[in-house]
Design a protein around this motif. Structure first.
Motif, PDB file in Angstrom:
ATOM      1  N   THR A   9       0.846  -1.195   0.000  1.00  0.00           N
ATOM      2  CA  THR A   9       0.000   0.000   0.000  1.00  0.00           C
ATOM      3  C   THR A   9       0.883   1.247   0.000  1.00  0.00           C
ATOM      4  OG1 THR A   9      -1.632  -1.269   1.253  1.00  0.00           O
ATOM      5  CG2 THR A   9      -1.915   1.103   1.203  1.00  0.00           C
ATOM      6  N   LYS A  41      -7.664  -0.783   3.372  1.00  0.00           N
ATOM      7  CA  LYS A  41      -7.397   0.276   4.349  1.00  0.00           C
ATOM      8  C   LYS A  41      -7.866   1.616   3.776  1.00  0.00           C
ATOM      9  CE  LYS A  41      -3.171  -2.167   5.452  1.00  0.00           C
ATOM     10  NZ  LYS A  41      -1.735  -2.200   5.225  1.00  0.00           N
ATOM     11  N   GLY A  72      -6.793  -4.963  -8.872  1.00  0.00           N
ATOM     12  CA  GLY A  72      -7.176  -6.373  -8.935  1.00  0.00           C
ATOM     13  C   GLY A  72      -6.177  -7.258  -8.234  1.00  0.00           C
ATOM     14  N   LEU A  73      -6.153  -8.524  -8.650  1.00  0.00           N
ATOM     15  CA  LEU A  73      -5.329  -9.517  -7.955  1.00  0.00           C
ATOM     16  C   LEU A  73      -3.839  -9.321  -8.233  1.00  0.00           C
ATOM     17  CD1 LEU A  73      -7.322 -12.847  -8.436  1.00  0.00           C
ATOM     18  CD2 LEU A  73      -6.974 -11.580  -6.297  1.00  0.00           C
ATOM     19  N   LEU A  74      -3.069  -9.433  -7.167  1.00  0.00           N
ATOM     20  CA  LEU A  74      -1.613  -9.306  -7.293  1.00  0.00           C
ATOM     21  C   LEU A  74      -1.036 -10.383  -8.216  1.00  0.00           C
ATOM     22  CD1 LEU A  74       1.129  -8.207  -6.379  1.00  0.00           C
ATOM     23  CD2 LEU A  74       0.946  -9.663  -4.354  1.00  0.00           C
ATOM     24  N   ARG A  88       7.947  -9.802   0.104  1.00  0.00           N
ATOM     25  CA  ARG A  88       7.223  -9.149   1.191  1.00  0.00           C
ATOM     26  C   ARG A  88       8.158  -9.026   2.383  1.00  0.00           C
ATOM     27  NH1 ARG A  88       2.865  -6.326   1.057  1.00  0.00           N
ATOM     28  NH2 ARG A  88       1.936  -7.206   2.937  1.00  0.00           N
TER      29      ARG A  88
HETATM   30  O1  PNS Z   1       1.305  -2.957   2.327  1.00  0.00           O
HETATM   31  P1  PNS Z   1       0.178  -3.903   2.520  1.00  0.00           P
HETATM   32  O2  PNS Z   1      -1.106  -3.129   2.763  1.00  0.00           O
HETATM   33  O3  PNS Z   1       0.431  -4.908   3.598  1.00  0.00           O
HETATM   34  O4  PNS Z   1       0.018  -4.697   1.122  1.00  0.00           O
HETATM   35  C1  PNS Z   1      -1.016  -5.627   0.927  1.00  0.00           C
HETATM   36  C2  PNS Z   1      -1.085  -6.108  -0.543  1.00  0.00           C
HETATM   37  C3  PNS Z   1      -1.191  -4.938  -1.477  1.00  0.00           C
HETATM   38  C4  PNS Z   1       0.146  -6.893  -0.867  1.00  0.00           C
HETATM   39  C5  PNS Z   1      -2.336  -7.033  -0.638  1.00  0.00           C
HETATM   40  O5  PNS Z   1      -3.439  -6.381  -0.100  1.00  0.00           O
HETATM   41  C6  PNS Z   1      -2.624  -7.442  -2.074  1.00  0.00           C
HETATM   42  O6  PNS Z   1      -1.950  -8.282  -2.622  1.00  0.00           O
HETATM   43  N1  PNS Z   1      -3.647  -6.800  -2.681  1.00  0.00           N
HETATM   44  C7  PNS Z   1      -4.046  -7.051  -4.036  1.00  0.00           C
HETATM   45  C8  PNS Z   1      -5.351  -7.836  -4.099  1.00  0.00           C
HETATM   46  C9  PNS Z   1      -5.102  -9.327  -3.946  1.00  0.00           C
HETATM   47  O7  PNS Z   1      -4.385  -9.945  -4.704  1.00  0.00           O
HETATM   48  N2  PNS Z   1      -5.720  -9.884  -2.901  1.00  0.00           N
HETATM   49  C10 PNS Z   1      -5.605 -11.292  -2.593  1.00  0.00           C
HETATM   50  C11 PNS Z   1      -4.461 -11.543  -1.644  1.00  0.00           C
HETATM   51  S1  PNS Z   1      -4.417 -13.242  -1.194  1.00  0.00           S
END
Ligand code: PNS
Length: 160
Positions: A9, A41, A72-74, A88
């Motif tokens: 984030t 958040k 969307g999805l990472l 991470r």
């Molecule tokens: O800095 P953060 O807030 O801890 O980061 C969290 C982040 C961005 C890595 C996570 O929320 C994320 O991957 N969001 C993208 C949506 C997604 O893929 N969600 C499923 C995760 S299993």
């Protein structure tokens, strides 16, 4: 060529995040810092502001890296940019459960993408964006927690 993503984030980027960036760079040829657009958040800074602060902070350290916003999805984003690794930061045991759950879900959706956890230097173990914002909003010193570029913005946005 190995491509890695460092997603987050980054509201805002801290010296702890930058420490993880430097460590990740030792392990891949190309590192993309990926700023999430969708966050559960409520953020203090817009995605554009978060990206600008990352770029300014990298420039202060003479780092020339890609910084992108993703929606969307990472794991889908990782596939799109052909990244093999997601980095991470893991600070304390309290991070572990949330990170482990996310990593397992990501692995289920994209088994070909590896997740790598890195620990920051000890001095950043306690550091988080939310703590930095709280300290800044209450008039505390944040100059040893964030870069000058981020400190400027924090004082503009949260300083009294
Ligand atoms: O800095 P953060 O807030 O801890 O980061 C969290 C982040 C961005 C890595 C996570 O929320 C994320 O991957 N969001 C993208 C949506 C997604 O893929 N969600 C499923 C995760 S299993």
């Amino acid at each position: 060529m190995k491509t890695g993503i460092y997603p987050g984030t980054f509201d805002p980027i801290t010296l702890g995040h930058l420490d993880i960036v430097q460590r990740s760079l030792r392990l891949v040829d190309r590192l993309v810092i990926a700023v999430t657009l969708n966050s559960h958040k409520s953020n203090t800074f817009s995605a554009e502001e978060r990206v600008e602060m990352i770029r300014e902070s990298l420039a202060e350290r003479n780092l020339d890296l890609e910084v992108e916003v993703f929606d969307g999805l990472l794991v889908e984003y990782a596939r799109r940019i052909k990244a093999q690794v997601i980095f991470r930061g893991l600070r304390a045991v309290s991070d572990f459960e949330y990170e482990f759950q996310m990593a397992l879900m990501n692995k289920k959706m994209a088994p070909e993408v590896e997740e790598v956890f890195l620990t920051p230097d000890q001095q950043y173990i306690y550091l988080s964006s939310s703590l930095v914002k709280e300290v800044a909003s209450l008039g505390g010193k944040v100059s040893d927690l964030v870069t000058p570029a981020v400190e400027r913005r924090l004082l503009q946005r949260l300083g009294s």
